[in-house]
Design a protein around this motif. Sequence first.
Motif, PDB file in Angstrom:
ATOM      1  N   ALA A 168     -24.487 -30.151   3.806  1.00 18.59           N
ATOM      2  CA  ALA A 168     -25.410 -29.889   4.911  1.00 18.59           C
ATOM      3  C   ALA A 168     -25.093 -30.795   6.100  1.00 18.59           C
ATOM      4  N   ILE A 169     -24.797 -32.060   5.822  1.00 24.19           N
ATOM      5  CA  ILE A 169     -24.498 -33.009   6.906  1.00 24.19           C
ATOM      6  C   ILE A 169     -23.291 -32.544   7.709  1.00 24.19           C
ATOM      7  N   ASP A 170     -22.223 -32.133   7.025  1.00 22.88           N
ATOM      8  CA  ASP A 170     -21.020 -31.680   7.728  1.00 22.88           C
ATOM      9  C   ASP A 170     -21.278 -30.408   8.527  1.00 22.88           C
ATOM     10  N   ALA A 171     -22.090 -29.514   7.965  1.00 20.55           N
ATOM     11  CA  ALA A 171     -22.364 -28.253   8.667  1.00 20.55           C
ATOM     12  C   ALA A 171     -23.053 -28.512   9.997  1.00 20.55           C
ATOM     13  N   PHE A 172     -24.098 -29.324   9.987  1.00 22.57           N
ATOM     14  CA  PHE A 172     -24.826 -29.605  11.233  1.00 22.57           C
ATOM     15  C   PHE A 172     -24.000 -30.490  12.174  1.00 22.57           C
ATOM     16  N   LYS A 173     -23.177 -31.362  11.618  1.00 21.02           N
ATOM     17  CA  LYS A 173     -22.362 -32.255  12.439  1.00 21.02           C
ATOM     18  C   LYS A 173     -21.289 -31.492  13.198  1.00 21.02           C
ATOM     19  N   HIS A 174     -20.608 -30.568  12.525  1.00 21.09           N
ATOM     20  CA  HIS A 174     -19.450 -29.911  13.134  1.00 21.09           C
ATOM     21  C   HIS A 174     -19.756 -28.543  13.740  1.00 21.09           C
ATOM     22  N   ALA A 175     -20.748 -27.825  13.166  1.00 17.99           N
ATOM     23  CA  ALA A 175     -21.067 -26.488  13.688  1.00 17.99           C
ATOM     24  C   ALA A 175     -22.198 -26.527  14.700  1.00 17.99           C
ATOM     25  N   GLY A 176     -22.893 -27.671  14.820  1.00 17.21           N
ATOM     26  CA  GLY A 176     -23.961 -27.788  15.807  1.00 17.21           C
ATOM     27  C   GLY A 176     -25.338 -27.757  15.176  1.00 17.21           C
ATOM     28  N   GLY A 177     -26.307 -28.282  15.897  1.00 19.42           N
ATOM     29  CA  GLY A 177     -27.659 -28.405  15.374  1.00 19.42           C
ATOM     30  C   GLY A 177     -28.459 -27.121  15.405  1.00 19.42           C
ATOM     31  N   ASN A 178     -27.898 -26.060  15.989  1.00 15.09           N
ATOM     32  CA  ASN A 178     -28.662 -24.815  16.141  1.00 15.09           C
ATOM     33  C   ASN A 178     -28.293 -23.778  15.090  1.00 15.09           C
ATOM     34  N   ILE A 179     -27.680 -24.212  14.005  1.00 19.41           N
ATOM     35  CA  ILE A 179     -27.300 -23.265  12.961  1.00 19.41           C
ATOM     36  C   ILE A 179     -28.444 -23.057  11.974  1.00 19.41           C
ATOM     37  N   VAL A 180     -28.313 -22.006  11.183  1.00 19.23           N
ATOM     38  CA  VAL A 180     -29.149 -21.810   9.994  1.00 19.23           C
ATOM     39  C   VAL A 180     -28.264 -22.164   8.806  1.00 19.23           C
ATOM     40  N   PHE A 181     -28.747 -23.043   7.945  1.00 14.90           N
ATOM     41  CA  PHE A 181     -27.912 -23.496   6.821  1.00 14.90           C
ATOM     42  C   PHE A 181     -28.604 -23.244   5.493  1.00 14.90           C
ATOM     43  N   ALA A 182     -27.816 -22.773   4.538  1.00 10.69           N
ATOM     44  CA  ALA A 182     -28.326 -22.572   3.179  1.00 10.69           C
ATOM     45  C   ALA A 182     -27.247 -22.963   2.182  1.00 10.69           C
ATOM     46  N   SER A 183     -27.685 -23.439   1.030  1.00  9.82           N
ATOM     47  CA  SER A 183     -26.759 -23.836  -0.019  1.00  9.82           C
ATOM     48  C   SER A 183     -27.290 -23.394  -1.370  1.00  9.82           C
ATOM     49  N   GLY A 184     -26.400 -23.338  -2.371  1.00  9.02           N
ATOM     50  CA  GLY A 184     -26.841 -22.991  -3.715  1.00  9.02           C
ATOM     51  C   GLY A 184     -27.485 -24.172  -4.415  1.00  9.02           C
ATOM     52  N   SER A 185     -26.920 -25.357  -4.209  1.00  9.32           N
ATOM     53  CA  SER A 185     -27.466 -26.589  -4.786  1.00  9.32           C
ATOM     54  C   SER A 185     -28.324 -27.305  -3.751  1.00  9.32           C
TER      55      SER A 185
END
Length: 602
Positions: free
Chosen positions: A453-470
């Motif tokens: 999650a940290i890498d997703a928001f860091k590199h793709a930007g704070g305006n994304i929607v993020f989901a994970s299995g774990s």
Amino acid sequence: MWRLTRSAASNLRRSRCFSTAIPGPCIVHKRGADILHDPWFNKDTGFPLTERDRLGLRGLLPPRVISFEQQHARFMESYKSLEKNTQGQPDGIVSLAKWRILNRLHDRNETLYYRVLIDHIEDFAPIIYTPTVGLVCQNYSGLFRRPRGMYFSAKDKGEMMSMIYNWPSTQVDMIVLTDGSRILGLGDLGVQGIGIPIGKLDMYVAAAGINPQRILPVMLDVGTNNQKLLEDPLYLGVRQPRLEGEEYLEIVDEFMEAVHARWPKAVVQFEDFQMKWAFETLQRYRKKCCMFNDDIQGTAGVALAGLLGTVRAQGRPLSDFVNQKIIVVGAGSAGLGVLNMALQAVSRMSGSSANPQFFLLDKDGLITKGRKNIDPAAARLVKTSAEIEGLGLTDGASVLEVVKKVKPHVLLGLSGVGGIFNEEVLKAMQQSDSKKPAIFAMSNPTNNAECTAIDAFKHAGGNIVFASGSPFDHVDLGNGKVGHVNQANNMYLFPGIGLGALLSGARFISDGMLQAASERLASYMTDEEIQKGILFPSIKSIRHITAEVGVAVVQTAISEDLAEGHGEVGAKELTHMSKEEIVEYVTNNMWFPIYSPLVHEK
């Protein structure tokens, strides 16, 4: 899509699945120490004195009677003490220590175990389910203490019809079955995969209120191709390579026939089968009995709910889903299941002639119809070479190339390859055609997630929607903003699918029932929550969302004329139930752990 009203939700909280009323007496055929050694009936120090007298327990327990609430509090004190004492130790050691203390309670006192699990589901789901269950499976032969569930092996051919009657419970409602061939993203773990059915059924009890005396975890041990396990002196499974072809199918057929003969109305969930057998067995049995494959259909349903929620988060009507550009990385049973259900959704919205912008990649890159030896299950879900040439792509293009050229609204990973969404790929998502792109890193366990999650928001930007299995922690974006992490886990759907199928007495589980479950989950969140990037509810509300999904499944089974009823409620009674009556029917059939008065009968 109809949903529970506030008054109906209130009724749910007051219903038997949340009741503290004393239940009716339970007849037991044991006395004395045999009661104390049976986790279904054992109350530890909670047996009242009158019960101790009639069951031959006086003198076998300390004299003081401890209430259920005191037992609950004492266990939680022990658990918190464990947490304190293991601070600073490696995560794996801490997780297994937590699993052991829960497992010891499970072995001793099932009623207290499930009550603790329900009351603290947010803390304990990651221990009995994803991600710790993967670690448990890897170490299961060494962790084994007492049997739980049944084991049918390649050595038992011709004996399964008689073996099924060795299970002590006269009635089984829910069976979770694995052959251990593809445990999470860990691969072939053979007989050690039994940890998955055990964990899944614990979630069925906690989330769906399935009676724990009516569940059955099953390991179908047809060998293993994991050489490390075959050479391990502690390995508990059959020491031979996996059966293949007709030999394999004959074993599965024999087991399914035995189950159907003894418990014809049981719901069977197939779990963690390698792709070729996942699709083969689903097609082989889905119209013959009430079964589903959670990796194909459950994962697909949760992913579709997330995809529909993403459209809402982008401020668009759900009908705009047909225009979403979606890249799926991972062409196993889960990835193909997601695309197949997404294609069905698009077809419902715009007709069978729709040509959605879906792109599928496997370990060799982008898949097109021109690839040699393409899996038949994937053939109808991928683009032609001509269609991708217009985007400047070719068969085998990398994840990074496809993201740069397609500029997708959604990047969804079910690859089982940890870190495949690297910094370059995530930065490329900033050029998405959506102002609020979605990144779903759905592979389990945590080490296999496509990105953190940290890498997703860091590199793709704070305006994304993020989901994970774990599970991952929410991300602090600074300035008081939070990057919400959604756990897009099958636990939001499979308990409700199983509950609804069971209570409707469905002849089989249809695509319509699965779609109704997914759409109900997708509509659960409010618009305000969706705009914050919250696609899935808190796990604290898992029993409530499971009830709603179960209601949607029952309603669809009735409308599709698949419902045959359950117990004393027949098909005719179901057909004439109002929506409110279906809610009451579902919630009143959710078991809740309370000590029952025990009465001995010879």
